[in-house]
Design a protein around this motif. Structure first.
Motif, PDB file in Angstrom:
ATOM      1  N   GLY A  86       0.746  -1.427   0.389  1.00  0.00           N
ATOM      2  CA  GLY A  86       0.157   0.044  -0.522  1.00  0.00           C
ATOM      3  C   GLY A  86       0.749   1.541   0.044  1.00  0.00           C
ATOM      4  N   HIS A  87       0.514   1.439  -0.918  1.00  0.00           N
ATOM      5  CA  HIS A  87       0.889   3.434  -0.520  1.00  0.00           C
ATOM      6  C   HIS A  87       0.184   4.606  -1.120  1.00  0.00           C
ATOM      7  CE1 HIS A  87       3.716   6.617  -2.311  1.00  0.00           C
ATOM      8  NE2 HIS A  87       5.242   5.564  -1.956  1.00  0.00           N
ATOM      9  N   PHE A  88       0.487   5.977   0.182  1.00  0.00           N
ATOM     10  CA  PHE A  88      -0.533   7.077  -0.138  1.00  0.00           C
ATOM     11  C   PHE A  88      -0.202   7.423  -1.013  1.00  0.00           C
ATOM     12  CE2 PHE A  88       3.778   8.968  -0.579  1.00  0.00           C
ATOM     13  CZ  PHE A  88       3.625  10.202  -0.555  1.00  0.00           C
ATOM     14  N   ALA A  89       0.131   7.302  -2.482  1.00  0.00           N
ATOM     15  CA  ALA A  89       0.213   7.527  -3.619  1.00  0.00           C
ATOM     16  C   ALA A  89      -0.996   7.484  -4.517  1.00  0.00           C
ATOM     17  CB  ALA A  89       1.559   8.142  -4.749  1.00  0.00           C
ATOM     18  N   GLN A  90      -1.374   5.899  -4.370  1.00  0.00           N
ATOM     19  CA  GLN A  90      -2.477   5.489  -5.018  1.00  0.00           C
ATOM     20  C   GLN A  90      -3.990   5.377  -4.035  1.00  0.00           C
ATOM     21  OE1 GLN A  90      -2.716   2.681  -7.260  1.00  0.00           O
ATOM     22  NE2 GLN A  90      -1.437   4.133  -8.232  1.00  0.00           N
ATOM     23  N   SER A  91      -3.718   6.460  -2.834  1.00  0.00           N
ATOM     24  CA  SER A  91      -5.166   6.312  -2.608  1.00  0.00           C
ATOM     25  C   SER A  91      -6.203   7.834  -2.634  1.00  0.00           C
ATOM     26  CB  SER A  91      -4.749   6.663  -1.240  1.00  0.00           C
ATOM     27  OG  SER A  91      -3.944   8.322  -1.006  1.00  0.00           O
ATOM     28  N   SER A  92      -7.307   7.940  -1.877  1.00  0.00           N
ATOM     29  CA  SER A  92      -8.311   8.663  -2.935  1.00  0.00           C
ATOM     30  C   SER A  92      -7.797  10.147  -2.078  1.00  0.00           C
ATOM     31  CB  SER A  92      -9.104   9.287  -2.856  1.00  0.00           C
ATOM     32  OG  SER A  92      -9.723   7.855  -1.170  1.00  0.00           O
ATOM     33  N   LYS A 142      -6.675  14.634  -4.090  1.00  0.00           N
ATOM     34  CA  LYS A 142      -7.778  15.492  -3.602  1.00  0.00           C
ATOM     35  C   LYS A 142      -6.033  17.007  -3.357  1.00  0.00           C
ATOM     36  CE  LYS A 142     -10.853  13.821  -0.360  1.00  0.00           C
ATOM     37  NZ  LYS A 142     -11.170  13.697   1.451  1.00  0.00           N
ATOM     38  N   GLN A 143      -5.325  16.198  -3.640  1.00  0.00           N
ATOM     39  CA  GLN A 143      -3.855  17.059  -3.604  1.00  0.00           C
ATOM     40  C   GLN A 143      -4.079  17.384  -4.954  1.00  0.00           C
ATOM     41  OE1 GLN A 143      -2.782  17.830  -0.889  1.00  0.00           O
ATOM     42  NE2 GLN A 143      -1.069  19.836  -1.869  1.00  0.00           N
ATOM     43  N   LYS A 144      -4.219  16.445  -5.853  1.00  0.00           N
ATOM     44  CA  LYS A 144      -3.856  16.498  -7.398  1.00  0.00           C
ATOM     45  C   LYS A 144      -5.258  17.509  -8.113  1.00  0.00           C
ATOM     46  CE  LYS A 144       0.589  15.265  -6.831  1.00  0.00           C
ATOM     47  NZ  LYS A 144       1.123  16.491  -7.204  1.00  0.00           N
ATOM     48  N   LYS A 164      -8.399  -8.109  -4.115  1.00  0.00           N
ATOM     49  CA  LYS A 164      -7.066  -8.662  -4.236  1.00  0.00           C
ATOM     50  C   LYS A 164      -5.640  -8.157  -4.636  1.00  0.00           C
ATOM     51  CE  LYS A 164      -8.066 -12.102  -8.162  1.00  0.00           C
ATOM     52  NZ  LYS A 164      -7.645 -12.995  -8.099  1.00  0.00           N
ATOM     53  N   GLY A 165      -6.702  -7.281  -5.456  1.00  0.00           N
ATOM     54  CA  GLY A 165      -6.033  -6.050  -6.295  1.00  0.00           C
ATOM     55  C   GLY A 165      -5.991  -4.563  -6.125  1.00  0.00           C
ATOM     56  N   ALA A 166      -4.775  -3.592  -6.767  1.00  0.00           N
ATOM     57  CA  ALA A 166      -5.602  -2.315  -7.152  1.00  0.00           C
ATOM     58  C   ALA A 166      -4.760  -1.302  -7.553  1.00  0.00           C
ATOM     59  CB  ALA A 166      -6.952  -1.645  -5.814  1.00  0.00           C
ATOM     60  N   LEU A 167      -5.315  -0.630  -8.540  1.00  0.00           N
ATOM     61  CA  LEU A 167      -4.639   0.234  -9.430  1.00  0.00           C
ATOM     62  C   LEU A 167      -5.148   1.508 -10.059  1.00  0.00           C
ATOM     63  CD1 LEU A 167      -1.897   0.374 -10.580  1.00  0.00           C
ATOM     64  CD2 LEU A 167      -3.149  -0.881 -12.819  1.00  0.00           C
ATOM     65  N   SER A 168      -4.362   2.198  -9.071  1.00  0.00           N
ATOM     66  CA  SER A 168      -5.320   4.054  -9.324  1.00  0.00           C
ATOM     67  C   SER A 168      -4.582   4.830 -10.263  1.00  0.00           C
ATOM     68  CB  SER A 168      -5.337   4.451  -7.861  1.00  0.00           C
ATOM     69  OG  SER A 168      -4.289   5.100  -7.580  1.00  0.00           O
ATOM     70  N   PHE A 169      -5.185   5.864 -11.173  1.00  0.00           N
ATOM     71  CA  PHE A 169      -4.430   6.792 -12.012  1.00  0.00           C
ATOM     72  C   PHE A 169      -4.873   8.033 -11.365  1.00  0.00           C
ATOM     73  CE2 PHE A 169      -4.613   2.661 -14.260  1.00  0.00           C
ATOM     74  CZ  PHE A 169      -3.810   2.390 -15.016  1.00  0.00           C
ATOM     75  N   LEU A 170      -4.235   9.118 -11.926  1.00  0.00           N
ATOM     76  CA  LEU A 170      -4.462  10.335 -12.305  1.00  0.00           C
ATOM     77  C   LEU A 170      -4.211  10.594 -13.960  1.00  0.00           C
ATOM     78  CD1 LEU A 170      -1.349  11.789  -9.047  1.00  0.00           C
ATOM     79  CD2 LEU A 170      -4.484  11.983  -9.294  1.00  0.00           C
ATOM     80  N   ILE A 171      -4.829  10.989 -13.851  1.00  0.00           N
ATOM     81  CA  ILE A 171      -5.018  11.017 -15.930  1.00  0.00           C
ATOM     82  C   ILE A 171      -5.329  12.290 -15.875  1.00  0.00           C
ATOM     83  CG2 ILE A 171      -6.699  10.791 -17.607  1.00  0.00           C
ATOM     84  CD1 ILE A 171      -7.879   8.667 -15.789  1.00  0.00           C
ATOM     85  N   ARG A 172      -4.597  13.315 -16.708  1.00  0.00           N
ATOM     86  CA  ARG A 172      -4.926  14.758 -17.262  1.00  0.00           C
ATOM     87  C   ARG A 172      -4.378  14.607 -18.870  1.00  0.00           C
ATOM     88  NH1 ARG A 172      -0.916  18.959 -14.050  1.00  0.00           N
ATOM     89  NH2 ARG A 172      -1.680  21.089 -14.480  1.00  0.00           N
ATOM     90  N   LYS A 173      -5.057  15.735 -19.245  1.00  0.00           N
ATOM     91  CA  LYS A 173      -4.096  16.421 -20.701  1.00  0.00           C
ATOM     92  C   LYS A 173      -3.393  17.157 -20.818  1.00  0.00           C
ATOM     93  CE  LYS A 173      -7.654  16.636 -23.626  1.00  0.00           C
ATOM     94  NZ  LYS A 173      -9.553  17.632 -24.232  1.00  0.00           N
ATOM     95  N   MET A 174      -2.454  15.977 -21.993  1.00  0.00           N
ATOM     96  CA  MET A 174      -1.132  17.398 -21.977  1.00  0.00           C
ATOM     97  C   MET A 174      -1.039  18.177 -23.118  1.00  0.00           C
ATOM     98  SD  MET A 174       0.320  15.308 -19.286  1.00  0.00           S
ATOM     99  CE  MET A 174       2.369  16.097 -19.441  1.00  0.00           C
ATOM    100  N   ASN A 228      -4.193  12.440 -23.807  1.00  0.00           N
ATOM    101  CA  ASN A 228      -3.767  12.342 -21.864  1.00  0.00           C
ATOM    102  C   ASN A 228      -2.900  11.375 -21.218  1.00  0.00           C
ATOM    103  OD1 ASN A 228      -6.495  13.945 -21.022  1.00  0.00           O
ATOM    104  ND2 ASN A 228      -8.122  11.971 -21.268  1.00  0.00           N
ATOM    105  N   MET A 229      -2.285  11.362 -20.458  1.00  0.00           N
ATOM    106  CA  MET A 229      -1.414  10.827 -18.818  1.00  0.00           C
ATOM    107  C   MET A 229      -2.543  10.182 -18.700  1.00  0.00           C
ATOM    108  SD  MET A 229       2.375  11.190 -17.979  1.00  0.00           S
ATOM    109  CE  MET A 229       1.908  12.189 -16.789  1.00  0.00           C
ATOM    110  N   MET A 230      -2.431   8.718 -18.527  1.00  0.00           N
ATOM    111  CA  MET A 230      -2.557   8.051 -17.338  1.00  0.00           C
ATOM    112  C   MET A 230      -1.305   7.616 -16.285  1.00  0.00           C
ATOM    113  SD  MET A 230      -5.927   5.606 -19.053  1.00  0.00           S
ATOM    114  CE  MET A 230      -5.344   4.470 -17.694  1.00  0.00           C
ATOM    115  N   TYR A 231      -1.270   8.038 -15.333  1.00  0.00           N
ATOM    116  CA  TYR A 231       0.018   7.807 -14.513  1.00  0.00           C
ATOM    117  C   TYR A 231      -0.797   7.437 -13.306  1.00  0.00           C
ATOM    118  CZ  TYR A 231       4.149   8.941 -11.209  1.00  0.00           C
ATOM    119  OH  TYR A 231       4.413   8.984 -10.414  1.00  0.00           O
ATOM    120  N   ALA A 232      -0.196   5.927 -13.525  1.00  0.00           N
ATOM    121  CA  ALA A 232      -0.761   4.526 -11.850  1.00  0.00           C
ATOM    122  C   ALA A 232       1.058   5.566 -10.708  1.00  0.00           C
ATOM    123  CB  ALA A 232      -0.313   3.833 -12.381  1.00  0.00           C
ATOM    124  N   CYS A 233       1.175   5.866  -9.675  1.00  0.00           N
ATOM    125  CA  CYS A 233       1.848   6.711  -8.932  1.00  0.00           C
ATOM    126  C   CYS A 233       2.002   5.225  -7.861  1.00  0.00           C
ATOM    127  CB  CYS A 233       1.366   8.573  -9.032  1.00  0.00           C
ATOM    128  SG  CYS A 233       2.917   8.545  -7.180  1.00  0.00           S
TER     129      CYS A 233
END
Length: 356
Positions: free
Chosen positions: A23-29, A33-35, A53-63, A69-74
């Motif tokens: 687990g990592h804070f950068a994957q959390s909701s 909010k910080q972005k 059993k698994g999770a993957l979150s993305f920050l998405i932004r138009k470049m 868009n770039m989809m970034y799983a930090c």
């Protein structure tokens, strides 16, 4: 079976992240909010028993320029790193999301040591390509960090693992009258001011005060601002995040005056104590350079963090699954040029202020 995170399963998703060893804070909701300039989407994968059993979150932004868009799983994914099936399900769901979001790339920089060659091979098997981001701080997230594994040790045991000079400096700061206080948003302007002072001295760009104030709001009791005072005046500060079984040292700043009082050593010890109090497994000092030669301008930072007895850790680095080759090429070249120009403009601006 995969599904998107929504209001109904958000609490379950957060509980999974905080309880999982990856687990990592950068994957959390909370971090999303910080972005606010980025769109946040998260995928979870359930086993046959219905549990996540698994999770993957993305920050998405138009470049800019490419207008895609770039989809970034930090620091994702969060799952058993040997579970190829779960990883595959998350990747397939991510590809579908990329089509919906018109993303030119799916980017990951997993919280996985480079020694885990099997995981790196699995990334490549699923079509991800590694990027050479250099040995300093060219990547989005640091590729090299120091990590202190606490593993249930007491304060006395952890302190004993530090280099002798580091233990001396921690005690010296206290004897010389340095006081560490937990502070709220009222001290953010001072922290940001000292941060600019540090950035000009050490040649790096910093965040505006609003960014740090928002962090305290968005992460609540999971984020702490520590300030070091001498004779009532703030002389240094740090921001740390507690999430799951880890504490991360995120930002640090020190004034040009009273550096001989060693406030940064006492600040680090205060954050490590917070990790110990919460039975954390890991205290993460975050980024250092991978070039450990003494003539590297970042060598001082490396030596400072090394003295606390942590493990020098190299991550597998950034991996990209390219959806649109032309857009990817243009965006990557443009991003490097923009970062270089922005850093030069920032340093010139603040050096002029200092000279005024």
């Amino acid at each position: 079976m995969t599904e998107f995170v929504n209001e109904k399963n958000l609490a379950e998703f957060e509980a999974f992240l905080q309880s999982h060893p990856e687990g990592h804070f950068a994957q959390s909701s909370l971090w999303a909010k910080q972005k606010p300039a980025w769109k946040w989407r998260a995928i979870l994968c359930r086993g046959q028993d219905g549990r996540i059993k698994g999770a993957l979150s993305f920050l998405i932004r138009k470049m800019p320029v490419v207008r895609k868009n770039m989809m970034y799983a930090c620091r994702g994914p969060v799952c058993d790193l040997d579970d190829r099936e779960t990883f595959g399900e998350l990747v397939e769901a991510a590809k579908k999301l990329a089509k919906q979001e018109k993303a030119y790339v799916i980017k990951m920089d997993p919280d996985v040591p480079s020694s885990n060659t099997e995981f790196a091979k699995m990334l490549e098997d699923f079509g991800f390509k590694t990027r050479d981001t250099g040995k300093n701080f060219e990547a989005i997230q640091p590729k090299y960090v120091f990590r202190l594994y606490l593993n249930g040790r007491s304060e006395e045991e952890v302190m004993a693992s530090f280099h002798q000079k580091w233990r001396y400096n921690i005690r010296l700061a206290g004897k010389k009258g340095v006081e560490i206080r937990l502070c709220g948003k009222e001290m953010v302007p001072e922290f940001a001011r000292i941060m600019v002072e540090t950035g000009v001295r050490d040649n790096f760009a910093t965040r505006p005060p609003e960014y740090f104030a928002n962090m305290l709001d968005n992460l609540g009791d999971k984020c702490r601002l520590y300030m070091a005072f001498f004779e009532g005046q703030p002389i240094a500060g740090t921001l740390a995040i507690l999430y799951g079984d880890k504490v991360w040292y995120l930002y640090g700043a020190s004034s040009n005056v009273h550096r001989n009082l060693m406030p940064n050593y006492l600040l680090q010890w205060s954050m490590i104590q917070w990790a110990i109090e919460n039975n954390c497994r890991v205290y993460d000092f975050r980024g250092v350079s991978g070039d450990v030669s003494e003539d590297n301008p970042h060598y001082g930072l490396f030596r400072f963090k090394q003295g606390f007895g942590g493990d020098f850790t190299e991550f597998v680095g950034e991996y990209d699954f390219v959806q649109n080759k032309l857009a990817y090429f243009i965006a990557e070249k443009g991003s490097l040029a923009y970062k270089s120009l922005a850093a030069k403009v920032y340093m010139l601006k603040h050096r002029k202020k200092d000279q005024a």
